[in-house]
Design an enzyme around this catalytic site. Structure first.
Site, PDB file in Angstrom:
ATOM      1  N   GLU A 111     -11.585 -29.731  44.135  1.00  0.00           N
ATOM      2  CA  GLU A 111     -12.112 -28.516  43.515  1.00  0.00           C
ATOM      3  C   GLU A 111     -13.509 -28.806  43.015  1.00  0.00           C
ATOM      4  OE1 GLU A 111      -9.360 -27.585  40.377  1.00  0.00           O
ATOM      5  OE2 GLU A 111      -7.663 -27.696  41.754  1.00  0.00           O
ATOM      6  N   LYS A 113     -16.287 -28.893  40.136  1.00  0.00           N
ATOM      7  CA  LYS A 113     -16.217 -29.004  38.681  1.00  0.00           C
ATOM      8  C   LYS A 113     -17.219 -28.016  38.097  1.00  0.00           C
ATOM      9  CE  LYS A 113     -15.710 -32.449  35.063  1.00  0.00           C
ATOM     10  NZ  LYS A 113     -16.603 -31.985  34.002  1.00  0.00           N
ATOM     11  N   ASP A 115     -19.343 -25.958  35.511  1.00  0.00           N
ATOM     12  CA  ASP A 115     -19.972 -26.416  34.282  1.00  0.00           C
ATOM     13  C   ASP A 115     -20.136 -25.248  33.310  1.00  0.00           C
ATOM     14  OD1 ASP A 115     -20.971 -28.312  32.661  1.00  0.00           O
ATOM     15  OD2 ASP A 115     -22.926 -28.468  33.650  1.00  0.00           O
ATOM     16  N   TYR A 222      -8.126 -22.868  37.356  1.00  0.00           N
ATOM     17  CA  TYR A 222      -7.718 -23.969  38.227  1.00  0.00           C
ATOM     18  C   TYR A 222      -6.321 -24.542  37.987  1.00  0.00           C
ATOM     19  CZ  TYR A 222      -9.829 -26.362  34.260  1.00  0.00           C
ATOM     20  OH  TYR A 222     -10.157 -26.759  33.006  1.00  0.00           O
ATOM     21  N   LYS A 309     -18.808 -37.283  39.607  1.00  0.00           N
ATOM     22  CA  LYS A 309     -20.028 -36.621  39.113  1.00  0.00           C
ATOM     23  C   LYS A 309     -21.150 -36.743  40.133  1.00  0.00           C
ATOM     24  CE  LYS A 309     -19.011 -35.477  34.773  1.00  0.00           C
ATOM     25  NZ  LYS A 309     -19.654 -35.144  33.568  1.00  0.00           N
ATOM     26  N   CYS A 403     -52.362 -22.882  14.325  1.00  0.00           N
ATOM     27  CA  CYS A 403     -52.402 -22.313  15.670  1.00  0.00           C
ATOM     28  C   CYS A 403     -53.509 -22.985  16.494  1.00  0.00           C
ATOM     29  CB  CYS A 403     -52.657 -20.815  15.582  1.00  0.00           C
ATOM     30  SG  CYS A 403     -52.849 -20.043  17.201  1.00  0.00           S
ATOM     31  N   CYS A 406     -56.299 -20.121  17.172  1.00  0.00           N
ATOM     32  CA  CYS A 406     -57.092 -19.423  16.156  1.00  0.00           C
ATOM     33  C   CYS A 406     -57.074 -20.151  14.808  1.00  0.00           C
ATOM     34  CB  CYS A 406     -56.599 -17.983  15.982  1.00  0.00           C
ATOM     35  SG  CYS A 406     -55.034 -17.883  15.113  1.00  0.00           S
ATOM     36  N   CYS A 421     -47.587 -17.891  15.073  1.00  0.00           N
ATOM     37  CA  CYS A 421     -48.892 -17.676  14.475  1.00  0.00           C
ATOM     38  C   CYS A 421     -48.934 -16.244  13.947  1.00  0.00           C
ATOM     39  CB  CYS A 421     -49.979 -17.891  15.532  1.00  0.00           C
ATOM     40  SG  CYS A 421     -51.581 -17.226  15.013  1.00  0.00           S
ATOM     41  N   CYS A 427     -55.667 -13.430  16.998  1.00  0.00           N
ATOM     42  CA  CYS A 427     -55.361 -14.614  17.792  1.00  0.00           C
ATOM     43  C   CYS A 427     -55.475 -14.241  19.275  1.00  0.00           C
ATOM     44  CB  CYS A 427     -53.948 -15.070  17.432  1.00  0.00           C
ATOM     45  SG  CYS A 427     -53.449 -16.566  18.264  1.00  0.00           S
TER      46      CYS A 427
HETATM   47  P1  AMP Z   1     -14.761 -33.552  30.661  1.00  0.00           P
HETATM   48  O1  AMP Z   1     -15.298 -32.447  29.794  1.00  0.00           O
HETATM   49  O2  AMP Z   1     -15.830 -34.353  31.330  1.00  0.00           O
HETATM   50  O3  AMP Z   1     -13.692 -34.338  29.997  1.00  0.00           O
HETATM   51  O4  AMP Z   1     -14.068 -32.813  31.893  1.00  0.00           O
HETATM   52  C1  AMP Z   1     -12.921 -32.036  31.706  1.00  0.00           C
HETATM   53  C2  AMP Z   1     -13.303 -30.604  31.751  1.00  0.00           C
HETATM   54  O5  AMP Z   1     -13.809 -30.253  33.018  1.00  0.00           O
HETATM   55  C3  AMP Z   1     -12.121 -29.703  31.595  1.00  0.00           C
HETATM   56  O6  AMP Z   1     -11.809 -29.489  30.253  1.00  0.00           O
HETATM   57  C4  AMP Z   1     -12.588 -28.441  32.218  1.00  0.00           C
HETATM   58  O7  AMP Z   1     -13.206 -27.632  31.237  1.00  0.00           O
HETATM   59  C5  AMP Z   1     -13.694 -28.858  33.174  1.00  0.00           C
HETATM   60  N1  AMP Z   1     -13.424 -28.486  34.565  1.00  0.00           N
HETATM   61  C6  AMP Z   1     -14.289 -27.822  35.354  1.00  0.00           C
HETATM   62  N2  AMP Z   1     -13.793 -27.627  36.572  1.00  0.00           N
HETATM   63  C7  AMP Z   1     -12.553 -28.160  36.586  1.00  0.00           C
HETATM   64  C8  AMP Z   1     -11.538 -28.244  37.583  1.00  0.00           C
HETATM   65  N3  AMP Z   1     -11.711 -27.761  38.824  1.00  0.00           N
HETATM   66  N4  AMP Z   1     -10.391 -28.859  37.236  1.00  0.00           N
HETATM   67  C9  AMP Z   1     -10.226 -29.374  35.978  1.00  0.00           C
HETATM   68  N5  AMP Z   1     -11.148 -29.307  35.015  1.00  0.00           N
HETATM   69  C10 AMP Z   1     -12.317 -28.714  35.304  1.00  0.00           C
HETATM   70 ZN    ZN Z   2     -53.142 -17.943  16.527  1.00  0.00          ZN
END
Ligand code: AMP
Ligand code: ZN
Length: 666
Positions: A111, A113, A115, A222, A309, A403, A406, A421, A427
């Site tokens: 899957e 990951k 963010d 997920y 990662k 600033c 000015c 400022c 300015c």
């Molecule tokens: P970490 O924050 O590095 O410990 O990673 C774990 C976090 O990754 C989990 O709490 C999820 O919020 C996030 N995450 C994002 N995508 C996934 C995924 N496909 N499966 C599991 N966790 C995920």
């Molecule tokens: Zn200024």
């Protein structure tokens, strides 16, 4: 159908449209049709409060306020993930699994990951009960009110759901929505958000759920967790979640062996930049649930899953200097000037440092070697300092106190991140910035005048505020650099033409802090003219739909300032539209959506172009000749007899301009 049946039918229909739009990304009706039905439902619900349902699609707009987010225990712990950074790490992990399980062949699910911010949502009997942040993994904050506004999160499930379960996912803010939010902030002179992840997790903790509802957040799921086993494999779990109505990204893949895991990783390492949201890696999970159970957990994370990662696109370079930019509202932004370096396919010379706190936090110093990273944002940022390379004689940075443009002493308001400022009218970058905003496309839309020319005019002493534009003469501007006969004429004409720009755009052009395009429209529509706005009290303003205290205060402060009032009086004398003119109002609506108009003859209230524009502004289309597809013919004086006959023959409604006005104003 009785009222309750109508309400239920509408709710069901709207839920389906939400699902099509937000989960499947495949809408089947127009936004306008959706809004119409939603309004219909809202009215029925208002008239029949006994049928209130917190799961109604009308409740998605939010409104509930959470003063304190209650700490809530997770029924099932929310674990972290172990991280790996290389193929060797992953091969080692496979060996460890096989050691526990006996020398079996392992299949995996890969899957992405995502963010963002992790979330756990509880459903009971198919209804959303609770949504809790990860917190420390044992307990988190109850953010249910906010999560309910995210439209890809189902409030009620479809299909065959377990009676009780928790589902785990990630709240993300896709790039497109993030950029749009920032664009709006920049337009009204506020500092943009620094990245989608922090903005997403910050959104979950907003007290006003109506604010959350406005943010284009998504929830990607997920894992389903239950007391009793409901699926045999991780992949079936994803399919189950999808069938219940959750948004489960399609990229997830069931792979037969570790080599296919590597293929997946290689593919997404290069293709992740095309995804609509941020990802920072791949999560590899053992597919069979019985094997997962056997592998179990360490103190922090499952043994059956491993995050890989991606290498962040990061380089190190030297910080040469810091410059300070002054925006049109006076806000100061420090910018790092770097030794040019190649990063993610472009040469990076500058990076944003956001504000004084950021500099303090990084403890960055001139001549430091710094790590620069490019995330989803356009401007790269400095992640950290390589302390091992710090010069012994380096000194802490003293943030500027005055600033750079000015020399006025800077101010920092309690609770705001940036210094500014206060020399609003003296300015140069503020003066130039305000005039540049005034002439921009969504404001006065002055053709023939660009941002650079504004600076040139200012530096030549020809303009000092936007009202001065209307006093410019050709003789004055001809001697300017790169100005020729033709461009001078264009400039003068562009300025003169802007007198036709409708009031709501003028109001936006004035550059009142926090008054963006939408707010300007609201104010214009409510007050109808500038004097009414100028005389409105704080309280009056706050009673206008969607105007909060911050905006109201800013409007009041703007009109309390004598210089502003003088400039506006000069604009008035020059004939700028400072009141609503219903005729050229560009209030955009959709009342004419899917309607095709043909315009014929001459008119009294409109020129033909104005009429066509009005049709388009309200969502209609303008056809060139009458056909069976035409819905309306707008007939003026001297409409040709052949056209009239054709329209009559096809049974097309013929209206005059007054009737047209009624159509768009109803
Ligand atoms: P970490 O924050 O590095 O410990 O990673 C774990 C976090 O990754 C989990 O709490 C999820 O919020 C996030 N995450 C994002 N995508 C996934 C995924 N496909 N499966 C599991 N966790 C995920
Ligand atoms: Zn200024």
């Amino acid at each position: 159908m009785n009222t309750l049946e109508s309400i239920l039918a509408l709710r069901k229909e709207l839920e389906l449209h939400n699902y099509n739009y937000y989960v499947l990304d495949k809408p089947t009706i127009s936004d306008f049709e959706f809004d119409t039905k939603l309004k219909e439902l809202q009215e029925l619900e208002e008239q029949n409060p006994q049928f209130f349902d917190e799961n109604s699609p009308t409740q998605r707009v939010g409104g509930a306020i959470t003063k304190n987010f209650e700490t809530t225990k997770h029924k099932f712990r929310m674990y972290s993930l172990d991280n790996s950074y290389s193929k060797e790490d992953l091969l080692d992990w496979e060996k460890r699994c096989q050691k526990v399980l006996g020398d079996v062949h392992l299949e995996y699910v890969c899957e992405l990951k995502y963010d963002g911010a992790s979330i756990s949502i509880t459903y009971e009997n198919g209804v959303l009960k609770k949504a809790v942040t990860r917190g420390d993994g044992f307990q988190g904050d109850d953010v249910t009110n906010n999560i309910r506004t995210i439209k890809s999160v189902p409030l009620k499930l479809k299909g065959d759901y377990p009676d009780f379960f928790e589902i785990r996912g990630e709240i993300v803010l896709p790039f497109e929505g993030f950029e749009k939010m920032n664009q709006e902030l920049i337009e009204i002179g506020e500092a943009p958000y620094s990245n989608p992840r922090n903005t997403a997790s910050g959104s979950l903790k907003l007290q006003d759920s109506a604010e959350v509802a406005k943010r284009p957040l998504e929830c990607l799921l997920y894992t389903i967790i239950t007391d009793d086993k409901v699926v045999d494999t991780q992949f079936e779990g994803l399919e189950l979640a999808r069938n219940l109505g959750f948004k489960v990204p399609e990229q997830s893949k069931h792979v037969k062996n570790i080599d296919e895991v590597f293929e997946f990783i290689n593919y997404w390492d290069t293709h992740r930049h095309n995804l609509p949201y941020e990802t920072d890696g791949v999560v590899v999970k053992v597919n069979e649930v019985f094997q997962q159970e056997e592998l179990g957990y360490t103190a922090k994370s499952p043994r059956w899953a491993m995050a890989y990662k991606f290498k962040a696109e990061q380089v190190s370079t030297v910080l040469n200097s810091i410059s300070y930019q002054v925006g049109r509202t006076g806000s100061i932004t420090p910018v790092a000037n770097l030794e040019p370096v190649q990063l993610a396919g472009t040469i990076v010379k500058r990076a944003s440092l956001h504000n004084a706190d950021q500099i303090e936090k990084l403890d960055i110093r001139i001549n430091d070697t710094v790590f620069v990273e490019k995330g989803g944002e356009i401007i790269p940022k400095i992640i950290s300092v390589d302390l091992s390379k710090r010069k012994p004689d380096s000194e802490k940075i003293n943030y500027i106190t005055h600033c750079p443009e000015c020399q006025t002493e800077l101010v920092r308001t309690e609770g705001e991140a940036n210094h500014y400022c206060p020399n609003f009218y003296g300015c140069p970058p503020q003066i130039i910035g305000r005039i540049q905003h005034f002439i921009s496309r969504k404001a006065m839309d002055i053709d023939g005048l660009g941002g650079e020319t504004v600076a040139l005019l200012f530096n030549a002493g020809l303009i000092n505020d936007y009202a001065d534009l209307y006093d410019l003469t050709k003789e004055q501007i001809l001697p300017l650099e790169r100005m020729a006969e033709k461009s001078a004429d264009n400039l003068i004409k562009g300025v003169a033409d802007s007198k036709k720009i409708p009031f709501e755009s003028v109001l936006y052009a004035l550059g009142i802090r926090y008054v963006g395009e939408t707010v300007a429209k609201k104010l214009a529509k409510h007050y109808k003219n500038i004097d009414a706005i100028a005389h409105a009290t704080l309280l009056d303003l706050m009673l206008v739909d969607e105007i909060g205290e911050k905006i109201a205060q800013s409007v009041v402060a703007f009109f309390e300032n004598k210089t502003n009032v003088q400039i506006i009086n000069r604009l008035k004398i020059k004939g700028i539209q400072l009141e609503m003119n219903e005729k050229n109002s560009t209030f955009i609506s959709n009342v004419l959506e899917n309607k095709i108009f043909v315009v014929s003859g001459v008119f009294e209230l409109y020129s033909r172009d104005e009429l066509k524009k009005a049709i388009e502004d309200h969502g209609g289309k303008v056809g060139s000749s009458i056909s069976s597809k035409t819905n309306y013919v707008i007939a003026g004086d001297n409409m040709g007899p052949a056209k009239l006959e054709k329209a009559n023959k096809l049974g097309i409604t013929i209206i005059n301009e007054k009737e047209f006005n009624k159509l768009i104003n109803d």
